[in-house]
Design an enzyme around this catalytic site. Structure first.
Site, PDB file in Angstrom:
ATOM      1  N   LYS A   1      25.091  50.404  68.432  1.00  0.00           N
ATOM      2  CA  LYS A   1      24.979  50.027  67.016  1.00  0.00           C
ATOM      3  C   LYS A   1      25.292  51.282  66.215  1.00  0.00           C
ATOM      4  O   LYS A   1      24.699  52.342  66.450  1.00  0.00           O
ATOM      5  CB  LYS A   1      23.556  49.549  66.757  1.00  0.00           C
ATOM      6  CG  LYS A   1      23.171  49.338  65.298  1.00  0.00           C
ATOM      7  CD  LYS A   1      21.750  48.769  65.269  1.00  0.00           C
ATOM      8  CE  LYS A   1      21.216  48.494  63.884  1.00  0.00           C
ATOM      9  NZ  LYS A   1      20.509  49.625  63.301  1.00  0.00           N
TER      10      LYS A   1
HETATM   11  O1  P6F Z   1      18.840  51.971  61.703  1.00  0.00           O
HETATM   12  C1  P6F Z   1      18.040  51.750  60.846  1.00  0.00           C
HETATM   13  C2  P6F Z   1      17.736  52.698  59.761  1.00  0.00           C
HETATM   14  O2  P6F Z   1      18.859  53.475  59.513  1.00  0.00           O
HETATM   15  P1  P6F Z   1      18.829  54.536  58.346  1.00  0.00           P
HETATM   16  O3  P6F Z   1      17.992  55.671  58.863  1.00  0.00           O
HETATM   17  O4  P6F Z   1      18.264  53.864  57.129  1.00  0.00           O
HETATM   18  O5  P6F Z   1      20.272  54.884  58.190  1.00  0.00           O
HETATM   19  C3  P6F Z   1      17.322  50.524  60.887  1.00  0.00           C
HETATM   20  O6  P6F Z   1      16.181  50.570  60.096  1.00  0.00           O
HETATM   21  C4  P6F Z   1      18.020  49.243  60.592  1.00  0.00           C
HETATM   22  O7  P6F Z   1      17.784  48.510  61.719  1.00  0.00           O
HETATM   23  C5  P6F Z   1      19.502  49.262  60.369  1.00  0.00           C
HETATM   24  O8  P6F Z   1      19.823  50.139  59.342  1.00  0.00           O
HETATM   25  C6  P6F Z   1      20.021  47.843  60.059  1.00  0.00           C
HETATM   26  O9  P6F Z   1      19.428  47.350  58.902  1.00  0.00           O
HETATM   27  P2  P6F Z   1      20.194  47.358  57.496  1.00  0.00           P
HETATM   28  O10 P6F Z   1      20.869  48.694  57.366  1.00  0.00           O
HETATM   29  O11 P6F Z   1      21.213  46.240  57.602  1.00  0.00           O
HETATM   30  O12 P6F Z   1      19.182  47.093  56.482  1.00  0.00           O
END
Ligand code: P6F
Length: 281
Positions: A191
């Site tokens: 991912k």
């Molecule tokens: O990977 C994450 C956080 O990433 P981040 O530190 O906010 O860039 C997860 O909290 C989420 O699962 C991921 O970002 C998917 O959720 P959305 O971005 O679509 O809200």
């Protein structure tokens, strides 16, 4: 033994991916990683049972959550929906210098007891604590694989030299590097970030050498079609689908939006047509 493990991994991968090799997965680890304020746009979705019930009803292929939320809302995840349990995280409350580390908050055994179909962990490639996360991932992956569980790596390039060298963490060269590192470290699914174009995302997919690459959703777009367009580009680039949180739970009425996403992911439908078909336009 090996044949048994592979059979388990293959079988569990199919709980997420349809015959077309694609999946749309709902992400709900935000209460921990970003804080409950992420749910303020539609406050009833702070209750995981409420939002998980809606996403399952809309036909989502899988859901991703931390162990405690799976305890609370796991019953809502019907047997035909893949359950991905993530075993690492961090809060936004940590000091800035520790934000580049995800810590382990659960064990493979916990995920198995919760009925997981896949186990996830994050590696911030390029972090000063990359070494800790590599070891965490290796330990989780090794044990999960022994038990026949697929392992998902959230392969996020993030660290002090990335901006210096590449300008931003979404530069395709660095996203591609993270995806490659994930594939080389034994991930069964990856991912990662959107690189901004189909051409550059296709390179990320190539670098992953056959390991399915899923888009990490990102902030909610005001116009739903804008997000559908990104997902369409991901699919056109050879991506395996998307893991989406805020674009779903921050919408008042997420069900037609999920159905439109499913049209794009599984039927390659044009984003505007998909939005029209689900009454979003
Ligand atoms: O990977 C994450 C956080 O990433 P981040 O530190 O906010 O860039 C997860 O909290 C989420 O699962 C991921 O970002 C998917 O959720 P959305 O971005 O679509 O809200």
């Amino acid at each position: 033994m090996d044949a048994y493990q592979n059979a388990g991994i293959k079988r569990r991968m199919r709980r997420f991916f349809r015959r077309d090799g694609r999946a749309l997965i709902f992400a709900m680890d935000h209460g921990f990683e970003h804080g409950p304020t992420d749910f303020e746009p539609v406050w009833e979705h702070v209750n995981p049972k409420v939002i998980v019930r809606k996403v399952v009803r809309a036909g989502i292929d899988g859901v991703m959550m931390l162990p405690g939320i799976a305890r609370i809302a796991g019953d809502e995840v019907k047997p035909n929906v893949g359950l991905m349990i993530k075993l690492t995280s961090k809060t936004n409350l940590r000091p800035k210098e520790d934000q580049l580390l995800q810590s382990q908050l659960g064990f493979v055994e916990d995920a198995v007891k919760l009925g997981a179909d896949a186990i996830a962990a994050t590696v911030y490639w390029g972090s000063p604590q990359e070494d800790v996360m590599m070891r965490q991932f290796a330990e989780i992956a090794s044990y999960a694989h022994d038990l026949g569980f697929p392992v998902v790596q959230f392969a996020y390039p993030r660290g002090p030299y990335i901006n210096e060298r590449y300008g931003k963490k979404e530069d395709y060269r660095v996203v591609m590097y993270g995806a490659r590192a994930a594939a080389e470290s034994g991930a069964d699914m990856i991912k990662t970030y959107w690189t901004g174009s189909r051409e550059t995302f296709a390179k990320v997919v190539d670098a992953a050498a056959g390991v399915p690459v899923l888009l990490s959703g990102g902030a909610k777009t005001e116009n739903p079609v804008d997000f559908l367009k990104v997902v369409w580009e991901v699919i056109e680039a050879g991506g395996a689908g998307a893991v989406v949180g805020r674009n779903i739970f921050q919408r008042e009425n997420p069900e037609p939006f999920i159905k439109a996403l499913l049209r794009v992911v599984h039927r390659n439908e044009d984003p505007e047509e998909a939005a029209k078909a689900e009454g979003l336009l």
